[in-house]
Design an enzyme around this catalytic site. Structure first.
Site, mmCIF file in Angstrom:
data_model
loop_
_atom_site.group_PDB
_atom_site.id
_atom_site.type_symbol
_atom_site.label_atom_id
_atom_site.label_comp_id
_atom_site.label_asym_id
_atom_site.label_seq_id
_atom_site.Cartn_x
_atom_site.Cartn_y
_atom_site.Cartn_z
ATOM 1 N N ASN A 7 40.457 23.096 -33.418
ATOM 2 C CA ASN A 7 41.403 23.546 -34.265
ATOM 3 C C ASN A 7 40.890 24.508 -35.148
ATOM 4 O O ASN A 7 39.764 24.464 -35.917
ATOM 5 C CB ASN A 7 41.856 22.287 -35.343
ATOM 6 C CG ASN A 7 42.761 22.888 -36.341
ATOM 7 O OD1 ASN A 7 42.642 24.070 -36.935
ATOM 8 N ND2 ASN A 7 43.698 22.036 -36.901
ATOM 9 N N GLU A 34 46.279 25.350 -34.690
ATOM 10 C CA GLU A 34 46.249 25.921 -36.032
ATOM 11 C C GLU A 34 46.292 27.436 -36.154
ATOM 12 O O GLU A 34 45.399 27.974 -36.777
ATOM 13 C CB GLU A 34 45.594 25.254 -37.356
ATOM 14 C CG GLU A 34 46.554 23.928 -37.897
ATOM 15 C CD GLU A 34 46.014 23.794 -39.086
ATOM 16 O OE1 GLU A 34 46.540 24.189 -40.110
ATOM 17 O OE2 GLU A 34 45.158 22.957 -39.374
ATOM 18 N N ASP A 149 44.187 18.336 -32.088
ATOM 19 C CA ASP A 149 44.163 17.685 -33.337
ATOM 20 C C ASP A 149 45.287 16.793 -33.576
ATOM 21 O O ASP A 149 46.270 17.153 -33.784
ATOM 22 C CB ASP A 149 44.312 18.668 -34.441
ATOM 23 C CG ASP A 149 44.270 18.225 -35.935
ATOM 24 O OD1 ASP A 149 44.169 16.963 -35.907
ATOM 25 O OD2 ASP A 149 44.394 19.098 -36.808
ATOM 26 N N ASN A 151 45.397 14.275 -35.648
ATOM 27 C CA ASN A 151 45.474 13.711 -37.209
ATOM 28 C C ASN A 151 45.562 12.203 -37.256
ATOM 29 O O ASN A 151 46.587 11.820 -38.027
ATOM 30 C CB ASN A 151 46.767 14.406 -37.680
ATOM 31 C CG ASN A 151 46.367 15.803 -38.531
ATOM 32 O OD1 ASN A 151 45.275 15.853 -39.381
ATOM 33 N ND2 ASN A 151 47.190 16.796 -38.168
ATOM 34 N N ASP A 220 39.994 14.785 -33.835
ATOM 35 C CA ASP A 220 40.223 15.682 -32.753
ATOM 36 C C ASP A 220 40.043 14.969 -31.400
ATOM 37 O O ASP A 220 38.817 14.493 -31.229
ATOM 38 C CB ASP A 220 39.461 17.085 -32.757
ATOM 39 C CG ASP A 220 40.025 17.611 -34.057
ATOM 40 O OD1 ASP A 220 40.747 18.463 -34.064
ATOM 41 O OD2 ASP A 220 39.431 17.452 -35.014
ATOM 42 N N ASP A 249 37.381 23.991 -40.677
ATOM 43 C CA ASP A 249 37.145 22.704 -41.114
ATOM 44 C C ASP A 249 36.972 21.915 -39.790
ATOM 45 O O ASP A 249 36.570 20.585 -40.176
ATOM 46 C CB ASP A 249 38.192 22.168 -42.315
ATOM 47 C CG ASP A 249 39.477 22.612 -42.115
ATOM 48 O OD1 ASP A 249 39.822 22.987 -40.941
ATOM 49 O OD2 ASP A 249 40.131 22.477 -42.918
ATOM 50 N N HIS A 250 37.442 22.047 -38.751
ATOM 51 C CA HIS A 250 37.173 21.286 -37.669
ATOM 52 C C HIS A 250 36.206 21.721 -36.738
ATOM 53 O O HIS A 250 35.872 23.040 -36.874
ATOM 54 C CB HIS A 250 38.557 21.141 -36.783
ATOM 55 C CG HIS A 250 39.630 20.531 -37.435
ATOM 56 N ND1 HIS A 250 40.321 19.469 -37.010
ATOM 57 C CD2 HIS A 250 40.697 21.096 -38.305
ATOM 58 C CE1 HIS A 250 41.399 19.025 -37.805
ATOM 59 N NE2 HIS A 250 41.436 20.010 -38.575
#
Length: 259
Positions: A7, A34, A149, A151, A220, A249-250
């Site tokens: 991501n 993303e 991802d 989530n 993930d 951030d991933h």
DNA sequence: ATGTCGGCATTGTGCCGA
């Protein structure tokens, strides 16, 4: 074959980070989430110059997924089946033609916060559609990989501070149940097939020094059908990417398949 | 709970999503 899911949190903001990563790690296949870009604005040239085939499924501002592959891609489809009115770009799949053909799916599962509420309803609805499609993919008896991802924090051991996530859409019992229903169709969760215990994360918030305190979560994931799981020789999380310049951030999650 | 970031609408900054 080395396959990574990543991501990137905006392909335009992350282009140098992603290109440096590709040059260093040389994945055969990379699933990006993303991208936050429409297809026409995706910076294709630097990827194609590096020998990657590129398929995107983007939208303006949010979401968006892509597949990079050094091997040929066939039968590309965009959008998760089951709701023709769903305009969010969160699913792409293609067949990668290597020593053997593998159906590769890249996904960006809805965050779902705040829960309860319409965003959480959308998340659970999307997961029900994913379960239905995953059942069809499983019935093909082909090697299938679904990565991205999700989530979803599958278990408390997948968060540094599980109590902080107890009422979050990423960890609510209904979210975990929906994830387990998909896994229980017969998929192998690649990372947990090889590594047990706490302290393994794929996301650290930009806020509050989460990386410095290793306050992470593992959201993930790579799911493998039996025919794909039989080919797996490794799975690892590239956590060090979070400490590099201008990080997402991933971080990437990798699987190696003997294919 | 919030110490951040990316993108958008939009020209200086506030909102949304995560």
């Amino acid at each position: 074959m080395q396959i990574a899911t990543f991501n990137v949190n905006g392909i335009k903001a992350r282009i140098e980070t992603v290109l440096d990563w590709l040059d260093r790690e040389q994945p055969d296949v990379a699933l990006l989430q993303e991208i936050k870009s429409v297809d026409e604005a995706f910076p294709r040239a630097p990827f194609e110059d590096r020998g990657y085939n590129l398929e995107t499924h983007g939208q303006k501002g949010f979401n968006g997924v892509a597949i990079l592959s050094k091997l040929p891609l066939e039968d590309v489809t965009r959008g998760l089946p089951g709701d023709p009115d769903d305009e969010q770009a969160r699913w792409i799949e293609a067949t990668v033609i290597g020593a053997q053909a593998i159906r590769i799916c890249g996904l960006y599962l809805p965050n779902g916060n705040p829960a309860p509420g319409p965003k959480y309803d959308y998340k659970l609805g999307w997961m029900a559609r994913l379960e239905a499609h995953a059942r069809d993919l499983m019935a093909s008896e082909d090697p299938v990989l679904m990565a991205g991802d999700y989530n979803i924090i599958p278990q408390d051991e997948d968060a540094a501070r599980p109590e902080a996530w107890a009422k979050d859409a990423l960890a609510l019992p209904a979210s975990r149940e929906a994830f387990r229903r998909i896994v229980h169709l017969g998929f192998t969760e690649a990372f947990r097939a090889r590594t047990r215990g706490t302290g393994h994360y794929s996301f650290w918030d930009y806020q509050a020094g989460a990386w410095d305190r290793n306050d992470g979560i593992r959201i993930d994931h790579v799911l493998l059908s039996p025919q794909a799981a039989d080919l797996m020789t490794d799975c690892r999380i590239e956590a060090e990417m979070r400490g590099r310049e201008k990080p997402s951030d991933h971080v990437p999650v990798w699987v190696t398949l003997d294919a």
